[in-house]
Design an enzyme around this catalytic site. Structure first.
Site, PDB file in Angstrom:
ATOM      1  N   LYS A 158     -19.907 -15.351   3.411  1.00 12.49           N
ATOM      2  CA  LYS A 158     -21.292 -15.118   3.816  1.00 12.49           C
ATOM      3  C   LYS A 158     -22.148 -14.459   2.751  1.00 12.49           C
ATOM      4  O   LYS A 158     -21.718 -13.502   2.116  1.00 12.49           O
ATOM      5  CB  LYS A 158     -21.303 -14.189   5.024  1.00 12.49           C
ATOM      6  CG  LYS A 158     -20.812 -14.811   6.297  1.00 12.49           C
ATOM      7  CD  LYS A 158     -21.066 -13.810   7.401  1.00 12.49           C
ATOM      8  CE  LYS A 158     -20.376 -14.154   8.688  1.00 12.49           C
ATOM      9  NZ  LYS A 158     -20.284 -12.943   9.510  1.00 12.49           N
ATOM     10  N   ARG A 190       0.820  -1.220   0.000  1.00 16.74           N
ATOM     11  CA  ARG A 190       0.000   0.000   0.000  1.00 16.74           C
ATOM     12  C   ARG A 190       0.851   1.266   0.000  1.00 16.74           C
ATOM     13  O   ARG A 190       0.458   2.270  -0.609  1.00 16.74           O
ATOM     14  CB  ARG A 190      -0.920   0.005   1.217  1.00 16.74           C
ATOM     15  CG  ARG A 190      -2.094  -0.911   0.993  1.00 16.74           C
ATOM     16  CD  ARG A 190      -3.203  -0.648   1.978  1.00 16.74           C
ATOM     17  NE  ARG A 190      -4.385  -1.368   1.568  1.00 16.74           N
ATOM     18  CZ  ARG A 190      -5.187  -2.042   2.394  1.00 16.74           C
ATOM     19  NH1 ARG A 190      -4.921  -2.067   3.694  1.00 16.74           N
ATOM     20  NH2 ARG A 190      -6.245  -2.658   1.943  1.00 16.74           N
ATOM     21  N   GLY A 194     -14.224  -3.247   0.400  1.00 18.54           N
ATOM     22  CA  GLY A 194     -15.541  -2.687   0.723  1.00 18.54           C
ATOM     23  C   GLY A 194     -15.928  -1.549  -0.209  1.00 18.54           C
ATOM     24  O   GLY A 194     -17.062  -1.475  -0.685  1.00 18.54           O
ATOM     25  N   GLY A 236     -10.626  -8.243  -0.431  1.00 20.99           N
ATOM     26  CA  GLY A 236      -9.326  -8.497   0.195  1.00 20.99           C
ATOM     27  C   GLY A 236      -8.835  -9.914  -0.034  1.00 20.99           C
ATOM     28  O   GLY A 236      -7.702 -10.125  -0.492  1.00 20.99           O
TER      29      GLY A 236
HETATM   30  P1  ADP Z   1     -13.299 -11.192  -0.001  1.00 22.13           P
HETATM   31  O1  ADP Z   1     -12.357 -10.710   1.082  1.00 22.13           O
HETATM   32  O2  ADP Z   1     -12.566 -11.472  -1.280  1.00 22.13           O
HETATM   33  O3  ADP Z   1     -14.473 -10.293  -0.185  1.00 22.13           O
HETATM   34  P2  ADP Z   1     -14.690 -12.927   1.825  1.00 22.13           P
HETATM   35  O4  ADP Z   1     -14.048 -12.238   2.962  1.00 22.13           O
HETATM   36  O5  ADP Z   1     -16.118 -12.745   1.599  1.00 22.13           O
HETATM   37  O6  ADP Z   1     -13.880 -12.619   0.468  1.00 22.13           O
HETATM   38  O7  ADP Z   1     -14.498 -14.497   1.980  1.00 22.13           O
HETATM   39  C1  ADP Z   1     -13.226 -15.103   2.145  1.00 22.13           C
HETATM   40  C2  ADP Z   1     -13.278 -16.216   3.140  1.00 22.13           C
HETATM   41  O8  ADP Z   1     -14.280 -17.173   2.836  1.00 22.13           O
HETATM   42  C3  ADP Z   1     -11.973 -16.967   3.170  1.00 22.13           C
HETATM   43  O9  ADP Z   1     -11.378 -16.833   4.444  1.00 22.13           O
HETATM   44  C4  ADP Z   1     -12.364 -18.415   2.887  1.00 22.13           C
HETATM   45  O10 ADP Z   1     -11.654 -19.363   3.669  1.00 22.13           O
HETATM   46  C5  ADP Z   1     -13.827 -18.438   3.254  1.00 22.13           C
HETATM   47  N1  ADP Z   1     -14.531 -19.536   2.573  1.00 22.13           N
HETATM   48  C6  ADP Z   1     -14.750 -19.666   1.265  1.00 22.13           C
HETATM   49  N2  ADP Z   1     -15.394 -20.825   1.011  1.00 22.13           N
HETATM   50  C7  ADP Z   1     -15.585 -21.446   2.194  1.00 22.13           C
HETATM   51  C8  ADP Z   1     -16.192 -22.674   2.615  1.00 22.13           C
HETATM   52  N3  ADP Z   1     -16.726 -23.500   1.721  1.00 22.13           N
HETATM   53  N4  ADP Z   1     -16.222 -22.948   3.929  1.00 22.13           N
HETATM   54  C9  ADP Z   1     -15.680 -22.109   4.816  1.00 22.13           C
HETATM   55  N5  ADP Z   1     -15.086 -20.950   4.506  1.00 22.13           N
HETATM   56  C10 ADP Z   1     -15.032 -20.621   3.207  1.00 22.13           C
HETATM   57 MG    MG Z   2     -12.474 -10.869   3.257  1.00 19.45          MG
END
Ligand code: ADP
Ligand code: MG
Length: 391
Positions: A196, A34, A368, A345
């Site tokens: 989620k 960053r 975000g 992220g």
């Molecule tokens: P981003 O940061 O790219 O927006 P998120 O924070 O929404 O992504 O999600 C990332 C997390 O989701 C990771 O830590 C990953 O381990 C978890 N994850 C993805 N698929 C599964 C799964 N099937 N079961 C449990 N955790 C999961």
């Molecule tokens: Mg994340």
């Protein structure tokens, strides 16, 4: 010429809001990504004869002074890498800091302490915003990652300053996202994963408005599968989001948008420790990644896309056993000629970890903020600068 390039900064103090929220290890910068990204902005201002006053947040000190979250190591990194003096103020605002800013020479740099050591930053306290504004004659915001936050340094400080502009990093992010928000070349494929459903409702709705197909993976896929009446075993689901998932699927169907869900999984059974491929999760299996059939289908759809937005890994990619789905999607993205943007992220970390960072068109630095911008409702930090006709 951009509004940033047009700013008259010679001999002026420029209050520069950056996102230097950098991982530290033993009070040393552990990952300088960053800071490196912000170097061209800092250099441009210095070369134009500005006195640069840098402010940023780091971590979540919750309005308290937390020595482990001091920006001092970041100032030290800058001094070393720019081979110049960087004055560090142990406070964020106040008379002493103001005097330090006035003592700067053209091209000089002052970094003030972590904005979030002050409660007024997050609460958007007008008094705190006013004190911040006293540190500069010109305001530049180049902290893309916080544009969705209504914090004093993002939306408050500009109200007290005449001359202001968005920085080049933000401009780049916005230009990249605008290619998708304002008329993406079709077919436009959205890829959505992660932990989620509840985190991703807004972006899911936004993608459904713009995309021809949305590919769903990650833990959030199980809530959607459950909404379709499919077995999800003991996988992570959000029972209170099933109705929402149903509604989203119905909406998509009505509009003729294809929403694809996994047809197989890398899962672990009750009496197993190793992962296997299953199509039916039954009552006992826990799904941790999309299976090979799903990955193939997704890769094929990606290969035919002209525009792609990806947020959220396809599985628990941090573990090698469950990284296959995310890897397959990342490789398909890298191989495609589509205009591709990755936001989020963990998604950004995954694509870098797989060494494919250079093969996508744009990786957003602000999870975000990028997601909120994709939703099409603008960002408070942008509006704050636009309001006064500054772009
Ligand atoms: P981003 O940061 O790219 O927006 P998120 O924070 O929404 O992504 O999600 C990332 C997390 O989701 C990771 O830590 C990953 O381990 C978890 N994850 C993805 N698929 C599964 C799964 N099937 N079961 C449990 N955790 C999961
Ligand atoms: Mg994340």
């Amino acid at each position: 010429m951009s509004p940033f390039d047009k700013l008259q900064v010679r001999g002026q103090r420029v209050l520069l809001r950056l996102d230097l929220n950098t991982p530290l290890n033993k009070r040393k910068v552990a990952d300088a990504t960053r800071i490196e990204a912000a170097l061209p902005t800092i250099s441009s201002l210095r070369e134009r004869g500005a006195k640069v006053v840098i402010c940023s947040h780091l971590g979540r000190p919750k309005g308290q002074t937390v020595p482990a979250l001091s920006l001092e190591p970041v100032a030290a990194w800058l001094a070393e890498n720019l081979d110049t003096e960087v004055v560090f103020a142990h406070e964020t605002v106040g008379e002493d800091v103001e005097n330090l800013s006035k003592d700067l020479q053209a091209g000089g740099i002052l970094m003030v302490e972590n904005l979030r050591f002050n409660k007024g930053e997050k609460s958007r306290d007008p008094e705190f915003a006013k004190l911040l504004a006293r540190l500069g004659d010109v305001y530049v915001n180049d902290a893309f990652g916080v544009l969705h936050r209504e914090h004093a340094s993002v939306v408050g400080v500009g109200q007290h300053m005449q001359d202001k502009a968005l920085g080049p990093l933000i401009q780049r992010e916005i230009n990249a996202l605008d290619r998708l928000v304002k008329g993406a070349v079709k077919p436009f494929v959205g890829i959505l994963g992660g932990a989620k459903v509840s985190d991703k409702i807004g972006v899911m709705e936004a993608l459904m408005e713009r995309c021809d197909a949305v590919l769903i993976g990650g833990a959030m896929a199980y809530t959607f599968l459950l909404a379709q009446g499919k077995a999800t075993g003991k996988s992570l689901v959000e029972p209170d989001r099933i109705r929402l998932a149903q509604r989203l699927l119905n909406d998509a169907e009505k509009r003729g948008i294809k929403v694809l869900l996994p047809v197989d999984h890398i899962a672990v059974g009750p009496d197993q420790t190793t992962a296997t491929v299953v199509e039916d999760l039954g009552t006992e299996f826990v799904g941790y990644d999309i299976g090979p059939k799903t990955a193939n289908t997704y890769a094929e759809i990606i290969s035919r896309a002209n525009s792609i937005f990806w947020n959220g890994p396809m599985g628990m990619f941090e573990k090698e056993d469950y990284a296959g789905g995310t890897k397959a999607v990342a490789e398909a993205l890298a191989a495609s000629r589509a205009y591709s943007v990755v936001g989020g992220g963990d998604s950004a970390a995954a694509i870098h970890q797989m060494g494919l960072g250079d093969s996508v068109s744009h990786i957003s630095t602000g999870g975000g903020a990028a997601l909120q911008y994709m939703e099409g409702n603008g960002l408070p930090g942008l509006q704050a600068l636009k309001a006064k006709g500054n772009q």
